[in-house]
Design an enzyme around this catalytic site. Sequence first.
Site, PDB file in Angstrom:
ATOM      1  N   LYS A 132       0.870  -1.193   0.000  1.00  0.00           N
ATOM      2  CA  LYS A 132       0.000   0.000   0.000  1.00  0.00           C
ATOM      3  C   LYS A 132       0.896   1.227   0.000  1.00  0.00           C
ATOM      4  O   LYS A 132       2.035   1.168   0.464  1.00  0.00           O
ATOM      5  CB  LYS A 132      -0.868   0.025   1.265  1.00  0.00           C
ATOM      6  CG  LYS A 132      -2.096   0.899   1.147  1.00  0.00           C
ATOM      7  CD  LYS A 132      -3.225   0.154   0.474  1.00  0.00           C
ATOM      8  CE  LYS A 132      -4.419   1.029   0.210  1.00  0.00           C
ATOM      9  NZ  LYS A 132      -5.570   0.242  -0.219  1.00  0.00           N
ATOM     10  N   ASP A 172      -7.039   4.436  -4.362  1.00  0.00           N
ATOM     11  CA  ASP A 172      -7.691   4.289  -3.056  1.00  0.00           C
ATOM     12  C   ASP A 172      -8.270   5.675  -2.784  1.00  0.00           C
ATOM     13  O   ASP A 172      -8.511   6.435  -3.735  1.00  0.00           O
ATOM     14  CB  ASP A 172      -6.673   3.838  -1.984  1.00  0.00           C
ATOM     15  CG  ASP A 172      -7.347   3.354  -0.697  1.00  0.00           C
ATOM     16  OD1 ASP A 172      -7.786   2.204  -0.642  1.00  0.00           O
ATOM     17  OD2 ASP A 172      -7.465   4.155   0.268  1.00  0.00           O
TER      18      ASP A 172
HETATM   19  P1  NDP Z   1     -12.861   8.054  -2.635  1.00  0.00           P
HETATM   20  O1  NDP Z   1     -11.766   9.027  -2.452  1.00  0.00           O
HETATM   21  O2  NDP Z   1     -13.433   7.838  -3.982  1.00  0.00           O
HETATM   22  O3  NDP Z   1     -14.060   8.393  -1.651  1.00  0.00           O
HETATM   23  C1  NDP Z   1     -13.862   8.475  -0.281  1.00  0.00           C
HETATM   24  C2  NDP Z   1     -15.156   8.873   0.394  1.00  0.00           C
HETATM   25  O4  NDP Z   1     -15.013   8.684   1.794  1.00  0.00           O
HETATM   26  C3  NDP Z   1     -15.509  10.328   0.191  1.00  0.00           C
HETATM   27  O5  NDP Z   1     -16.895  10.477   0.207  1.00  0.00           O
HETATM   28  C4  NDP Z   1     -14.867  10.983   1.405  1.00  0.00           C
HETATM   29  O6  NDP Z   1     -15.435  12.227   1.782  1.00  0.00           O
HETATM   30  C5  NDP Z   1     -15.113   9.952   2.466  1.00  0.00           C
HETATM   31  N1  NDP Z   1     -14.061  10.049   3.481  1.00  0.00           N
HETATM   32  C6  NDP Z   1     -12.729   9.818   3.313  1.00  0.00           C
HETATM   33  N2  NDP Z   1     -12.044  10.031   4.432  1.00  0.00           N
HETATM   34  C7  NDP Z   1     -12.960  10.405   5.328  1.00  0.00           C
HETATM   35  C8  NDP Z   1     -12.870  10.762   6.688  1.00  0.00           C
HETATM   36  N3  NDP Z   1     -11.688  10.770   7.349  1.00  0.00           N
HETATM   37  N4  NDP Z   1     -14.031  11.081   7.333  1.00  0.00           N
HETATM   38  C9  NDP Z   1     -15.219  11.058   6.650  1.00  0.00           C
HETATM   39  N5  NDP Z   1     -15.360  10.737   5.380  1.00  0.00           N
HETATM   40  C10 NDP Z   1     -14.254  10.413   4.725  1.00  0.00           C
HETATM   41  O7  NDP Z   1     -12.303   6.660  -2.042  1.00  0.00           O
HETATM   42  P2  NDP Z   1     -12.834   5.190  -2.293  1.00  0.00           P
HETATM   43  O8  NDP Z   1     -14.297   5.187  -2.480  1.00  0.00           O
HETATM   44  O9  NDP Z   1     -11.966   4.581  -3.309  1.00  0.00           O
HETATM   45  O10 NDP Z   1     -12.456   4.489  -0.906  1.00  0.00           O
HETATM   46  C11 NDP Z   1     -13.384   4.386   0.195  1.00  0.00           C
HETATM   47  C12 NDP Z   1     -12.946   3.269   1.119  1.00  0.00           C
HETATM   48  O11 NDP Z   1     -12.917   2.033   0.390  1.00  0.00           O
HETATM   49  C13 NDP Z   1     -11.535   3.401   1.711  1.00  0.00           C
HETATM   50  O12 NDP Z   1     -11.529   2.835   2.999  1.00  0.00           O
HETATM   51  C14 NDP Z   1     -10.681   2.538   0.773  1.00  0.00           C
HETATM   52  O13 NDP Z   1      -9.497   2.094   1.415  1.00  0.00           O
HETATM   53  C15 NDP Z   1     -11.643   1.395   0.525  1.00  0.00           C
HETATM   54  N6  NDP Z   1     -11.392   0.588  -0.665  1.00  0.00           N
HETATM   55  C16 NDP Z   1     -11.276   1.148  -1.898  1.00  0.00           C
HETATM   56  C17 NDP Z   1     -11.071   0.352  -3.005  1.00  0.00           C
HETATM   57  C18 NDP Z   1     -11.014   0.918  -4.376  1.00  0.00           C
HETATM   58  O14 NDP Z   1     -10.917   0.124  -5.326  1.00  0.00           O
HETATM   59  N7  NDP Z   1     -11.096   2.238  -4.572  1.00  0.00           N
HETATM   60  C19 NDP Z   1     -10.913  -1.100  -2.890  1.00  0.00           C
HETATM   61  C20 NDP Z   1     -11.147  -1.610  -1.539  1.00  0.00           C
HETATM   62  C21 NDP Z   1     -11.358  -0.785  -0.488  1.00  0.00           C
HETATM   63  P3  NDP Z   1     -14.562  13.586   1.687  1.00  0.00           P
HETATM   64  O15 NDP Z   1     -14.428  13.850   0.224  1.00  0.00           O
HETATM   65  O16 NDP Z   1     -15.345  14.590   2.429  1.00  0.00           O
HETATM   66  O17 NDP Z   1     -13.228  13.282   2.328  1.00  0.00           O
HETATM   67  O1  2IT Z   2      -7.969  -1.457  -0.675  1.00  0.00           O
HETATM   68  C1  2IT Z   2      -7.919  -1.952  -1.814  1.00  0.00           C
HETATM   69  O2  2IT Z   2      -8.066  -3.153  -2.021  1.00  0.00           O
HETATM   70  C2  2IT Z   2      -7.712  -1.031  -2.945  1.00  0.00           C
HETATM   71  N1  2IT Z   2      -7.636   0.170  -2.741  1.00  0.00           N
HETATM   72  C3  2IT Z   2      -7.561  -1.567  -4.336  1.00  0.00           C
HETATM   73  C4  2IT Z   2      -6.165  -2.042  -4.593  1.00  0.00           C
HETATM   74  C5  2IT Z   2      -5.855  -2.432  -6.008  1.00  0.00           C
HETATM   75  O3  2IT Z   2      -4.663  -2.743  -6.226  1.00  0.00           O
HETATM   76  O4  2IT Z   2      -6.718  -2.460  -6.871  1.00  0.00           O
END
Ligand code: NDP
Ligand code: 2IT
Length: 452
Positions: A132, A172
Amino acid sequence: MTTRSETRTTLDHLLTEIEYRNPAQPEFHQAAHEVLETLAPVVAARPEYAEPGLIERLVEPERQVLFRVPWQDDKGRVHVNRGFRVEFNSALGPYKGGLRFHPSVNLGVIKFLGFEQIFKNALTGLGIGGGKGGSDFDPHGRSDAEVMRFCQSFMTELHRHIGEHTDVPAGDIGVGGREIGYLFGQYRRITNRWEAGVLTGKGQGWGGSLIRPEATGYGNVLFAAAMLRERGEDLEGQTAVVSGSGNVAIYTIEKLAALGANAVTCSDSSGYVVDEKGVDVELLKQVKEVERGRVDTYAERRGSSARFVPGGSVWDVPADLALPSATQNELDVNAAATLVRNGVKAVSEGANMPATPEAVHLLQQAGVAFGPGKAANAGGVAVSALEMAQNHARTSWTAAKVEEELADIMNNIHTTCHETAERYDAPGDYVTGANIAGFERVADAMLAQGVI
Ligand code: NDP
Ligand code: 2IT
């Protein structure tokens, strides 16, 4: 033969050692606790896992890269951020895991995410190790040009450490298609190589896989559906609370609707929206992905069915299902108690470690089906691995083929977790099932490959 209680004592000592050796990294301690606490039965049952040094090696990253990221804003002012890449474990394949750009990023956060990623990636059954990275850079309010300059500076150092056979980053929080584009461009420029498999989440015209943007959210809904099926239920007619409004939340909401359920909330760090008619995913995409706006704008445009609640807890909204899709520790024990009081049936983690340990305990005690992130949100990284496979073969699959593969992978992960939990006397406990099944695969590979 070692007993479970002797093993537990050894693992407890190791946890104390982890806290001592990694001070001020509470998220990493939390993730290590959560995994190690469930391993006693498997370590007691299989003596090879008690081999001195195996778990000690597993909790120590193979390599940690920390670097300065200087960049200039649109007014010419210089900013200095910190860059990270933690290459945690490569026993099963090249390090694989996303990059997070968020002001809360520090080494402990990246280590927790990298540690989770080892087991998640193992559960996919595909050949990917765990890693990561990211930065404490805050993309909110930055222009495209600023984001591009930041990504270029970040990659100017990162390129030395990655490669299609070495380490393959993706997105992420704060890193989506735009950022992957700028990062890939700089990698290509510095190395003079068209190395498609060095990053995943690429644009669809230049090596990206169809369904990668959708994969995490879609996969989590499929995992929730599998948990419900196990209880003789399905998604049809269920209401859901979803937190977040980014990549994972949007495609969670979309898939819920496609399968006959209804997501009634979304949120960001300013508050949440409750929409009685169900969230209109096309409007949410327009506000968040096209305009890069906030959820209060969604509520303003949606009309009378939706209202924005500044601050507050999205978990106060009654629903059958909860799919936390924002960030770590966003669902605490009070929120879990509220969900239980409101009759929640299943909680499935789209985000990484969104429920606190106390919340997980309470939900499980109350008989709620609980899908831990390393199983439930593995669809994203799984389709990343499918993107790598397509890049390697210089081909691209149809959306239907990728979706079919994704559904198979999520169902297999569910079955593996479920069966493993039963095998270790913890029926219905997906946390134990996911940790042990992921651990077995990584530990077997580490043992076979010697002390490295
Ligand atoms: P994005 O940046 O697309 O969206 C993040 C969302 O979460 C936004 O709405 C943001 O709001 C909110 N957020 C982030 N940090 C905080 C915080 N500290 N407090 C409140 N709200 C928060 O990210 P993703 O959708 O890609 O990721 C969301 C989650 O999913 C994370 O935990 C990530 O690790 C996990 N994840 C993502 C994957 C992927 O493929 N993208 C795969 C597996 C897991 P704001 O804009 O106000 O900060
Ligand atoms: O938390 C996760 O699994 C991710 N942000 C996606 C990682 C990836 O390599 O697609």
